[in-house]
Motif scaffolding. Structure first.
Motif, PDB file in Angstrom:
ATOM      1  N   LEU A  55      18.544   6.233  19.569  1.00  0.00           N
ATOM      2  CA  LEU A  55      19.815   5.543  19.767  1.00  0.00           C
ATOM      3  C   LEU A  55      19.912   4.934  21.162  1.00  0.00           C
ATOM      4  O   LEU A  55      20.435   3.832  21.322  1.00  0.00           O
ATOM      5  CB  LEU A  55      20.982   6.500  19.524  1.00  0.00           C
ATOM      6  N   TYR A  56      19.392   5.623  22.174  1.00  0.00           N
ATOM      7  CA  TYR A  56      19.416   5.089  23.534  1.00  0.00           C
ATOM      8  C   TYR A  56      18.513   3.855  23.640  1.00  0.00           C
ATOM      9  O   TYR A  56      18.878   2.858  24.260  1.00  0.00           O
ATOM     10  CB  TYR A  56      18.984   6.169  24.532  1.00  0.00           C
ATOM     11  N   ALA A  57      17.345   3.931  23.034  1.00  0.00           N
ATOM     12  CA  ALA A  57      16.417   2.797  23.079  1.00  0.00           C
ATOM     13  C   ALA A  57      16.993   1.575  22.366  1.00  0.00           C
ATOM     14  O   ALA A  57      16.723   0.435  22.759  1.00  0.00           O
ATOM     15  CB  ALA A  57      15.083   3.183  22.450  1.00  0.00           C
ATOM     16  N   LEU A  58      17.793   1.806  21.334  1.00  0.00           N
ATOM     17  CA  LEU A  58      18.418   0.708  20.603  1.00  0.00           C
ATOM     18  C   LEU A  58      19.691   0.195  21.279  1.00  0.00           C
ATOM     19  O   LEU A  58      20.278  -0.780  20.834  1.00  0.00           O
ATOM     20  CB  LEU A  58      18.750   1.150  19.174  1.00  0.00           C
ATOM     21  N   GLY A  59      20.133   0.874  22.338  1.00  0.00           N
ATOM     22  CA  GLY A  59      21.333   0.454  23.049  1.00  0.00           C
ATOM     23  C   GLY A  59      22.620   0.829  22.343  1.00  0.00           C
ATOM     24  O   GLY A  59      23.664   0.231  22.586  1.00  0.00           O
ATOM     25  N   GLU A  60      22.559   1.844  21.491  1.00  0.00           N
ATOM     26  CA  GLU A  60      23.739   2.276  20.738  1.00  0.00           C
ATOM     27  C   GLU A  60      24.556   3.332  21.477  1.00  0.00           C
ATOM     28  O   GLU A  60      25.735   3.505  21.184  1.00  0.00           O
ATOM     29  CB  GLU A  60      23.330   2.824  19.366  1.00  0.00           C
ATOM     30  N   ILE A  61      23.923   4.065  22.382  1.00  0.00           N
ATOM     31  CA  ILE A  61      24.625   5.102  23.144  1.00  0.00           C
ATOM     32  C   ILE A  61      24.290   4.942  24.617  1.00  0.00           C
ATOM     33  O   ILE A  61      23.326   4.275  24.980  1.00  0.00           O
ATOM     34  CB  ILE A  61      24.245   6.526  22.672  1.00  0.00           C
ATOM     35  N   ARG A  62      25.130   5.561  25.450  1.00  0.00           N
ATOM     36  CA  ARG A  62      24.858   5.588  26.884  1.00  0.00           C
ATOM     37  C   ARG A  62      25.283   6.942  27.420  1.00  0.00           C
ATOM     38  O   ARG A  62      26.083   7.650  26.815  1.00  0.00           O
ATOM     39  CB  ARG A  62      25.570   4.458  27.615  1.00  0.00           C
ATOM     40  N   THR A  71      28.204   8.769  24.987  1.00  0.00           N
ATOM     41  CA  THR A  71      29.215   7.992  24.283  1.00  0.00           C
ATOM     42  C   THR A  71      28.554   6.800  23.603  1.00  0.00           C
ATOM     43  O   THR A  71      27.449   6.394  23.981  1.00  0.00           O
ATOM     44  CB  THR A  71      30.317   7.511  25.256  1.00  0.00           C
ATOM     45  N   ARG A  72      29.235   6.267  22.613  1.00  0.00           N
ATOM     46  CA  ARG A  72      28.740   5.062  21.951  1.00  0.00           C
ATOM     47  C   ARG A  72      29.011   3.861  22.828  1.00  0.00           C
ATOM     48  O   ARG A  72      30.009   3.785  23.529  1.00  0.00           O
ATOM     49  CB  ARG A  72      29.459   4.860  20.609  1.00  0.00           C
ATOM     50  N   CYS A  73      28.112   2.892  22.788  1.00  0.00           N
ATOM     51  CA  CYS A  73      28.314   1.649  23.525  1.00  0.00           C
ATOM     52  C   CYS A  73      29.297   0.780  22.745  1.00  0.00           C
ATOM     53  O   CYS A  73      29.305   0.795  21.515  1.00  0.00           O
ATOM     54  CB  CYS A  73      27.002   0.900  23.684  1.00  0.00           C
ATOM     55  N   SER A  74      30.112   0.073  23.473  1.00  0.00           N
ATOM     56  CA  SER A  74      31.072  -0.815  22.804  1.00  0.00           C
ATOM     57  C   SER A  74      30.351  -2.050  22.309  1.00  0.00           C
ATOM     58  O   SER A  74      29.469  -2.577  22.965  1.00  0.00           O
ATOM     59  CB  SER A  74      32.195  -1.192  23.757  1.00  0.00           C
ATOM     60  N   LYS A  75      30.730  -2.488  21.138  1.00  0.00           N
ATOM     61  CA  LYS A  75      30.143  -3.703  20.553  1.00  0.00           C
ATOM     62  C   LYS A  75      30.888  -4.919  21.068  1.00  0.00           C
ATOM     63  O   LYS A  75      32.091  -4.918  21.220  1.00  0.00           O
ATOM     64  CB  LYS A  75      30.255  -3.667  19.015  1.00  0.00           C
ATOM     65  N   LYS A  76      30.151  -5.977  21.362  1.00  0.00           N
ATOM     66  CA  LYS A  76      30.777  -7.201  21.863  1.00  0.00           C
ATOM     67  C   LYS A  76      30.780  -8.248  20.800  1.00  0.00           C
ATOM     68  O   LYS A  76      30.033  -8.346  19.944  1.00  0.00           O
ATOM     69  CB  LYS A  76      30.042  -7.700  23.095  1.00  0.00           C
TER      70      LYS A  76
END
Length: 76
Positions: A55-62, A71-76
Motif C-alpha cells: 500500500l505504501y509503494a502504491l501511494g495509498e497510505i502514509r 493513514t490513507r492518502c487523500s485522493k485528488k
C-alpha cells in the motif's frame, strides 16, 4: 513477500489482505491497532507488514511519523 504464482494462490498472499487493511483505515491507526482490528484475517504480523509495504509503494497510505500512525492518502 509472497506473490501469486503456481505454488501460492491469491488468497494465500498479502495482496488478498489489502482490502481489509484499507477498510479499517477510516482514521489513523498504529500497526498494532490494525493488526488487532483484522487479526483473524491475517496469518500474523508479517502479512500485515507485507500488505502495508504494498500500500505504501502504491501511494495509498502514509505514515504520520510523530504519532507512529498510518493513514490513507487523500485522493485528488
Amino acid at each position: 513477500m509472497l506473490l501469486p504464482n503456481k505454488l501460492f494462490s491469491y488468497s494465500e498472499t498479502a495482496l488478498s489482505k489489502i482490502p481489509y487493511v484499507l477498510e479499517v483505515l477510516d482514521e489513523p491507526l498504529s500497526p498494532s491497532e490494525i493488526l488487532h482490528s483484522i487479526g483473524g484475517v491475517l496469518g500474523g504480523p508479517l502479512e500485515l507488514i507485507y500488505a502495508l509495504d504494498i500500500l505504501y509503494a502504491l501511494g495509498e497510505i502514509r505514515l504520520i511519523e510523530n504519532e507512529g500512525r498510518i493513514t490513507r492518502c487523500s485522493k485528488k
